[in-house]
Write a protein that holds these residues in place. Structure first.
Motif, PDB file in Angstrom:
ATOM      1  N   HIS A 239      41.952  43.019  40.465  1.00 13.48           N
ATOM      2  CA  HIS A 239      40.957  41.991  39.972  1.00 13.48           C
ATOM      3  C   HIS A 239      39.831  43.175  39.517  1.00 13.48           C
ATOM      4  CE1 HIS A 239      36.559  40.517  39.924  1.00 13.48           C
ATOM      5  NE2 HIS A 239      35.629  41.535  40.466  1.00 13.48           N
TER       6      HIS A 239
ATOM      7  N   ASN B 144      35.145  41.686  44.601  1.00  8.52           N
ATOM      8  CA  ASN B 144      34.612  42.853  45.250  1.00  8.52           C
ATOM      9  C   ASN B 144      33.457  41.585  46.110  1.00  8.52           C
ATOM     10  OD1 ASN B 144      33.970  42.873  42.716  1.00  8.52           O
ATOM     11  ND2 ASN B 144      32.402  44.576  43.200  1.00  8.52           N
ATOM     12  N   HIS B 145      33.233  40.565  44.695  1.00 12.38           N
ATOM     13  CA  HIS B 145      32.219  39.700  45.219  1.00 12.38           C
ATOM     14  C   HIS B 145      32.301  39.095  46.541  1.00 12.38           C
ATOM     15  CE1 HIS B 145      28.575  41.230  43.467  1.00 12.38           C
ATOM     16  NE2 HIS B 145      29.433  41.618  42.319  1.00 12.38           N
TER      17      HIS B 145
ATOM     18  N   ASP C 201      35.794  36.739  42.255  1.00 12.75           N
ATOM     19  CA  ASP C 201      34.195  37.133  42.170  1.00 12.75           C
ATOM     20  C   ASP C 201      33.647  35.281  41.285  1.00 12.75           C
ATOM     21  OD1 ASP C 201      33.993  39.967  42.948  1.00 12.75           O
ATOM     22  OD2 ASP C 201      33.140  40.194  40.734  1.00 12.75           O
TER      23      ASP C 201
ATOM     24  N   ASP D 101      35.220  35.761  37.142  1.00  8.61           N
ATOM     25  CA  ASP D 101      33.712  36.688  37.513  1.00  8.61           C
ATOM     26  C   ASP D 101      33.222  35.366  37.071  1.00  8.61           C
ATOM     27  OD1 ASP D 101      34.610  40.052  37.781  1.00  8.61           O
ATOM     28  OD2 ASP D 101      35.446  39.052  36.144  1.00  8.61           O
TER      29      ASP D 101
ATOM     30  N   HIS E  38      36.318  41.844  37.101  1.00  7.11           N
ATOM     31  CA  HIS E  38      35.162  42.606  36.575  1.00  7.11           C
ATOM     32  C   HIS E  38      34.568  43.613  35.909  1.00  7.11           C
ATOM     33  CE1 HIS E  38      33.509  45.665  40.257  1.00  7.11           C
ATOM     34  NE2 HIS E  38      34.694  46.760  39.425  1.00  7.11           N
TER      35      HIS E  38
END
Ligand SMILES: [Fe+2]
Length: 285
Positions: free
Chosen positions: A197, A127-128, A94, A62, A217
């Protein structure tokens, strides 16, 4: 509404009402976000052969580059990772905050390339990465940086005739995670680490021969308060937020990394950016 949620809501309203003091605001925006906590964990298991004794795995997660996290900061992180002399580096998703708005710069590849690990570098989608049309460009950058993608597949890491498995699932929120495909043809007797994640995915892994899950995450909540903990975590990081959890009759350990960057709000409070250093210990030696 349970007591914890009630407390959080009350405290959140109170903080908003009185306003965070200027010093706290400055600290959480400009100081804590630049710090780094190196968390050292020892992982021991009868499934870890003596050939993997003291094998070192580094996890970072992240980074959310572009949202109050710069390439200069990433270079400093790379230097700190290399000082650890890791056997494996894993990145659990991410990379940039908004792939479609990020001004992609070749220096990013150069910095990621500069991270060195004796047995390779691996990554999974967050997810990003899938969001904001990032799937292909993030893949391209990571590949050029010599990070190997684990997207519903695994690799066998061999040392002195022994093997461990590093597996990775696609992002839970915006991808298509498939544990059957991920572990296809693996030997359940081999020590197996899963990269996923979203930490709450762990309950899906209980029925698979997975010894350790490494996740990110949650950002640890980014802002935490004594006795209360986090005020907010994203979906799929609501149950398992930070640190180590021993689960499934002690058959599985979950480690949730607090991440490096920030998202939504550029603050961290009592929740420093975190690098995980895992050292494997054989119970045979
Ligand atoms: Fe995420």
């Amino acid at each position: 509404m349970n007591r914890r949620v009630f407390l959080k809501n009350t405290l959140g309203s109170l903080m908003a009402f009185i306003g965070i003091s200027g010093g706290t605001y400055y600290y959480s925006r400009n100081i804590e976000t630049t710090l780094l906590k190196i968390t050292e964990e020892t992982i021991s298991s009868p499934k870890i052969n003596s050939a993997f004794n003291n094998f070192k795995i580094i996890q970072f997660s992240d980074t959310h580059i572009g949202f109050h996290y710069s390439l200069e900061q990433l270079q400093e992180l790379a230097n700190k990772i290399n000082l650890q002399n890791p056997d494996i580096i894993v990145f659990t998703g991410d990379l940039v905050d908004e792939p479609n708005h990020y001004n992609w710069d070749s220096r990013l590849t150069t910095i990621l390339q500069s991270m060195k690990a004796n047995h390779g570098k691996y990554w999974i989608y967050g997810n990003h990465d899938h969001g904001g049309y990032g799937t292909d460009i993030v893949h391209d950058v990571m590949e050029k940086s010599h990070f190997h993608l684990l997207q519903n597949n695994h690799v066998s890491i061999e040392q002195d005739g022994s093997t461990i498995v590093i597996a990775g699932v696609d992002d839970v929120m915006l991808g298509k995670p498939d544990l059957d495909a991920t572990l296809q043809h693996t030997d359940p007797n081999l020590f197996t680490i899963l990269l996923a994640h979203e930490p709450d995915f762990v309950e899906k892994t209980f029925s698979y021969p997975i010894d350790v899950q490494l996740s990110g995450h949650s950002h640890g909540g980014q802002v935490r308060f004594p006795f209360i903990g986090d005020l907010y975590t994203p979906a799929y990081a609501e149950k398992y937020v930070q640190g180590k959890y021993i689960l499934n009759d002690e058959k599985l350990s979950l480690y949730v990394n607090s991440g490096i960057g920030t998202t939504r709000l550029p603050y961290r409070f009592l929740c420093k950016p975190e690098l995980h250093v895992y050292t494997l210990k054989s119970q045979m030696s």
